[in-house]
Design a protein around this motif. Structure first.
Motif, mmCIF file in Angstrom:
data_model
loop_
_atom_site.group_PDB
_atom_site.id
_atom_site.type_symbol
_atom_site.label_atom_id
_atom_site.label_comp_id
_atom_site.label_asym_id
_atom_site.label_seq_id
_atom_site.Cartn_x
_atom_site.Cartn_y
_atom_site.Cartn_z
ATOM 1 N N VAL A 16 0.837 -1.206 0.000
ATOM 2 C CA VAL A 16 0.000 0.000 0.000
ATOM 3 C C VAL A 16 0.867 1.250 0.000
ATOM 4 O O VAL A 16 2.037 1.225 0.378
ATOM 5 N N MET A 17 0.246 2.343 -0.424
ATOM 6 C CA MET A 17 0.883 3.658 -0.362
ATOM 7 C C MET A 17 -0.223 4.683 -0.112
ATOM 8 O O MET A 17 -1.173 4.762 -0.887
ATOM 9 N N ALA B 132 2.066 -3.999 3.911
ATOM 10 C CA ALA B 132 3.429 -3.481 3.870
ATOM 11 C C ALA B 132 3.458 -2.249 2.975
ATOM 12 O O ALA B 132 2.668 -2.139 2.023
ATOM 13 N N VAL B 133 4.365 -1.350 3.278
ATOM 14 C CA VAL B 133 4.516 -0.141 2.468
ATOM 15 C C VAL B 133 5.216 -0.499 1.170
ATOM 16 O O VAL B 133 6.204 -1.235 1.163
ATOM 17 N N ASP B 134 4.697 0.000 0.068
ATOM 18 C CA ASP B 134 5.327 -0.223 -1.237
ATOM 19 C C ASP B 134 6.483 0.771 -1.373
ATOM 20 O O ASP B 134 6.259 1.964 -1.565
ATOM 21 N N ARG B 135 7.684 0.288 -1.258
ATOM 22 C CA ARG B 135 8.873 1.138 -1.332
ATOM 23 C C ARG B 135 9.364 1.339 -2.754
ATOM 24 O O ARG B 135 10.372 1.995 -2.972
ATOM 25 N N SER B 136 8.677 0.795 -3.757
ATOM 26 C CA SER B 136 9.123 0.933 -5.134
ATOM 27 C C SER B 136 9.016 2.378 -5.640
ATOM 28 O O SER B 136 9.618 2.730 -6.634
ATOM 29 N N ALA C 90 0.509 1.688 7.504
ATOM 30 C CA ALA C 90 0.682 0.229 7.418
ATOM 31 C C ALA C 90 0.390 -0.434 8.764
ATOM 32 O O ALA C 90 -0.258 -1.481 8.816
ATOM 33 N N GLU C 91 0.846 0.176 9.851
ATOM 34 C CA GLU C 91 0.564 -0.363 11.184
ATOM 35 C C GLU C 91 -0.932 -0.370 11.463
ATOM 36 O O GLU C 91 -1.473 -1.340 12.006
#
Length: 72
Positions: free
Chosen positions: A25-26, A66-70, A37-38
């Protein structure tokens, strides 16, 4: 907290046994990504139940957000 936050689901990675899923997610604007995210992980059980009511599946996977770090 996720109250009032617009969230984009960028990808869902489902395990081969279909029992676990990582939801990337973002939040809109990219602010407080870890807190969002938490918050989603705290309510994952509720969200899984809602999906189970809406989608006809034999088994609804456990959700982990989870955070999408892309985008970094």
């Amino acid at each position: 907290s996720v109250d009032g936050v617009s969230i984009t689901v960028t990808e869902v990675d489902v395990g081969p046994d279909l029992k676990n899923a990582i939801v990337y997610v973002m939040p809109l604007g990219g602010h407080d990504v870890d807190k969002v995210a938490e918050g989603l992980n705290r309510c994952a059980r509720f969200l899984r139940g809602q999906i189970g009511h809406m989608v006809d599946m034999r088994y609804v996977p456990q959700l982990r957000f989870a955070v999408d770090r892309s985008f970094d």
